[in-house]
Design a protein around this motif. Structure first.
Motif, mmCIF file in Angstrom:
data_model
loop_
_atom_site.group_PDB
_atom_site.id
_atom_site.type_symbol
_atom_site.label_atom_id
_atom_site.label_comp_id
_atom_site.label_asym_id
_atom_site.label_seq_id
_atom_site.Cartn_x
_atom_site.Cartn_y
_atom_site.Cartn_z
ATOM 1 N N PHE A 223 0.823 -1.211 0.000
ATOM 2 C CA PHE A 223 0.000 0.000 0.000
ATOM 3 C C PHE A 223 0.857 1.262 0.000
ATOM 4 O O PHE A 223 0.394 2.332 -0.401
ATOM 5 C CB PHE A 223 -0.960 -0.006 1.203
ATOM 6 C CG PHE A 223 -0.282 -0.125 2.532
ATOM 7 C CD1 PHE A 223 0.124 1.011 3.223
ATOM 8 C CD2 PHE A 223 -0.051 -1.366 3.107
ATOM 9 C CE1 PHE A 223 0.755 0.912 4.457
ATOM 10 C CE2 PHE A 223 0.565 -1.470 4.352
ATOM 11 C CZ PHE A 223 0.981 -0.340 5.022
ATOM 12 N N LEU A 224 2.118 1.153 0.441
ATOM 13 C CA LEU A 224 3.015 2.313 0.420
ATOM 14 C C LEU A 224 3.574 2.594 -0.967
ATOM 15 O O LEU A 224 4.188 3.639 -1.181
ATOM 16 C CB LEU A 224 4.168 2.104 1.414
ATOM 17 C CG LEU A 224 3.775 2.027 2.894
ATOM 18 C CD1 LEU A 224 5.002 1.751 3.747
ATOM 19 C CD2 LEU A 224 3.104 3.324 3.328
ATOM 20 N N ASP A 225 3.369 1.681 -1.896
ATOM 21 C CA ASP A 225 3.798 1.890 -3.278
ATOM 22 C C ASP A 225 2.678 2.426 -4.153
ATOM 23 O O ASP A 225 2.777 2.382 -5.390
ATOM 24 C CB ASP A 225 4.334 0.577 -3.869
ATOM 25 C CG ASP A 225 5.762 0.292 -3.432
ATOM 26 O OD1 ASP A 225 6.553 1.247 -3.357
ATOM 27 O OD2 ASP A 225 6.090 -0.875 -3.175
ATOM 28 N N GLY A 226 1.623 2.908 -3.542
ATOM 29 C CA GLY A 226 0.560 3.578 -4.277
ATOM 30 C C GLY A 226 -0.205 2.661 -5.216
ATOM 31 O O GLY A 226 -0.419 1.475 -4.934
ATOM 32 N N ARG A 227 -0.619 3.231 -6.367
ATOM 33 C CA ARG A 227 -1.408 2.465 -7.327
ATOM 34 C C ARG A 227 -0.653 1.237 -7.816
ATOM 35 O O ARG A 227 -1.229 0.154 -7.975
ATOM 36 C CB ARG A 227 -1.777 3.354 -8.520
ATOM 37 C CG ARG A 227 -2.690 4.523 -8.186
ATOM 38 C CD ARG A 227 -3.025 5.314 -9.433
ATOM 39 N NE ARG A 227 -3.910 6.434 -9.156
ATOM 40 C CZ ARG A 227 -3.485 7.653 -8.840
ATOM 41 N NH1 ARG A 227 -2.177 7.901 -8.745
ATOM 42 N NH2 ARG A 227 -4.343 8.623 -8.606
ATOM 43 N N GLN A 228 0.646 1.422 -8.070
ATOM 44 C CA GLN A 228 1.441 0.285 -8.549
ATOM 45 C C GLN A 228 1.488 -0.829 -7.509
ATOM 46 O O GLN A 228 1.519 -2.008 -7.856
ATOM 47 C CB GLN A 228 2.856 0.739 -8.914
ATOM 48 C CG GLN A 228 2.957 1.505 -10.222
ATOM 49 C CD GLN A 228 2.805 3.000 -10.031
ATOM 50 O OE1 GLN A 228 2.278 3.452 -9.001
ATOM 51 N NE2 GLN A 228 3.262 3.776 -10.994
ATOM 52 N N GLY A 229 1.490 -0.457 -6.223
ATOM 53 C CA GLY A 229 1.503 -1.469 -5.177
ATOM 54 C C GLY A 229 0.237 -2.314 -5.196
ATOM 55 O O GLY A 229 0.290 -3.541 -5.037
ATOM 56 N N TRP A 230 -0.921 -1.659 -5.383
ATOM 57 C CA TRP A 230 -2.182 -2.401 -5.447
ATOM 58 C C TRP A 230 -2.221 -3.289 -6.681
ATOM 59 O O TRP A 230 -2.608 -4.463 -6.617
ATOM 60 C CB TRP A 230 -3.363 -1.435 -5.469
ATOM 61 C CG TRP A 230 -4.687 -2.144 -5.382
ATOM 62 C CD1 TRP A 230 -5.329 -2.545 -4.244
ATOM 63 C CD2 TRP A 230 -5.510 -2.548 -6.477
ATOM 64 N NE1 TRP A 230 -6.510 -3.175 -4.572
ATOM 65 C CE2 TRP A 230 -6.642 -3.192 -5.936
ATOM 66 C CE3 TRP A 230 -5.400 -2.421 -7.862
ATOM 67 C CZ2 TRP A 230 -7.663 -3.706 -6.729
ATOM 68 C CZ3 TRP A 230 -6.410 -2.945 -8.659
ATOM 69 C CH2 TRP A 230 -7.539 -3.575 -8.083
ATOM 70 N N LEU A 231 -1.787 -2.739 -7.825
ATOM 71 C CA LEU A 231 -1.785 -3.527 -9.054
ATOM 72 C C LEU A 231 -0.845 -4.716 -8.948
ATOM 73 O O LEU A 231 -1.163 -5.817 -9.408
ATOM 74 C CB LEU A 231 -1.379 -2.646 -10.242
ATOM 75 C CG LEU A 231 -2.422 -1.630 -10.706
ATOM 76 C CD1 LEU A 231 -1.816 -0.675 -11.726
ATOM 77 C CD2 LEU A 231 -3.630 -2.346 -11.304
ATOM 78 N N LEU A 232 0.304 -4.519 -8.318
ATOM 79 C CA LEU A 232 1.245 -5.617 -8.164
ATOM 80 C C LEU A 232 0.669 -6.708 -7.273
ATOM 81 O O LEU A 232 0.867 -7.905 -7.535
ATOM 82 C CB LEU A 232 2.570 -5.118 -7.600
ATOM 83 C CG LEU A 232 3.652 -6.189 -7.391
ATOM 84 C CD1 LEU A 232 3.974 -6.908 -8.693
ATOM 85 C CD2 LEU A 232 4.920 -5.555 -6.808
ATOM 86 N N ALA A 233 -0.046 -6.332 -6.230
ATOM 87 C CA ALA A 233 -0.673 -7.328 -5.366
ATOM 88 C C ALA A 233 -1.668 -8.177 -6.153
ATOM 89 O O ALA A 233 -1.734 -9.401 -5.986
ATOM 90 C CB ALA A 233 -1.369 -6.640 -4.190
ATOM 91 N N VAL A 234 -2.426 -7.533 -7.038
ATOM 92 C CA VAL A 234 -3.377 -8.266 -7.882
ATOM 93 C C VAL A 234 -2.632 -9.175 -8.860
ATOM 94 O O VAL A 234 -3.004 -10.337 -9.064
ATOM 95 C CB VAL A 234 -4.288 -7.285 -8.646
ATOM 96 C CG1 VAL A 234 -5.163 -8.038 -9.644
ATOM 97 C CG2 VAL A 234 -5.166 -6.505 -7.670
#
Length: 259
Positions: A223-234
């Motif tokens: 979540f600290l990596d912003g939008r890219q963090g959420w996309l990477l989790a997916v």
């Protein structure tokens, strides 16, 4: 004082004409660059030769582990720096490597901190940094295992020393291309586990998939990596689903054939 050791940079390639020039430029100071190409149809081999690399070609694909060991066999340096075409050695990392060559310790191997690019952002969390990988080691003491994907160096209990500086890794510049590669890795993983007799049920598919998302997003602070963090989790969840769902499908097909 011991004599400075020679360094061989070793790469395995296939159709890396776009990325290879910057990679080779970042290690132009090495004593030797060895490129083992797996049948590129673009200018990969020409680019490598123009940069002064010793270029070899293989006619089959045995998997990443065996291919890396094949490439290492062509090297003549005292130490190996194993790279991929989408990686770049930064100046601080270069200085750390050169210090090792001046004062080597063959009883240890050396890890690099990879700074991974994901859709325009060098990630700081999400399990993608520092993402240490062992890449520098004495050529005659260590070799790669034979795993087709997610291969690793067999260090035989050697100590691991962390080098200063980062290894830049242009992991994901194009999401569809990245996902296609992830799908290939997932299939290779599943086929290897199936060959080993591993079984997988629906509950395992669900738990591993959700677990991969939560591990990236929460436990590794994606979540600290912003939008890219959420996309990477997916994306990590999707990759995990593909691994276990493919293994389930292979198991199911085997059972059907036994009936």
């Amino acid at each position: 004082m011991s004599q400075r050791k020679r360094l061989s940079v070793v790469l395995i390639t296939r159709n890396e004409a776009e990325l290879l020039p910057d990679c080779l430029a970042s290690v132009s100071w090495a004593d030797e660059i060895v490129v083992l190409d797996a049948g590129s149809s673009d200018q990969t081999r020409h680019i490598a030769a123009q940069a002064g690399a010793r270029v070899f070609q293989s006619t089959d694909w045995p998997g990443f582990g065996v291919q890396r060991q094949r490439a290492q066999a062509y090297a003549s340096g005292d130490y190996i720096l194993m790279l991929d075409a989408d990686e770049r050695v930064t100046p601080p990392l270069r200085r750390a490597i050169q210090e090792v060559l001046r004062q080597p310790d063959p009883e240890v191997v050396y890890s690099c901190a990879r700074r991974n690019l994901f859709l325009g952002r060098f990630m700081r969390h999400s399990g993608w940094y520092p993402d240490r990988v062992v890449r520098l080691y004495a050529r005659e003491r260590y070799r790669y295992n034979a795993l087709p994907v997610h291969e690793s160096l067999e260090t035989s209990g050697a100590g691991i020393v962390a080098l200063a500086g980062d290894l830049q890794h242009l992991t994901c510049r194009d999401l569809p291309a990245f996902q296609r590669k992830q799908l290939q890795y997932a299939e290779a993983w599943a086929r290897e586990r199936h060959r080993q007799g591993r079984r997988c049920g629906m509950l395992a598919i669900i738990s591993h998939t959700y677990g991969a998302f939560l591990k990236t997003w929460l436990l590794r602070a994606g979540f600290l990596d912003g939008r890219q963090g959420w996309l990477l989790a997916v994306v990590n969840a999707q990759y995990t689903f593909n691994k276990y769902a493919t293994l389930w499908a292979l198991n199911h097909a085997e059972r059907e054939n036994d009936l």
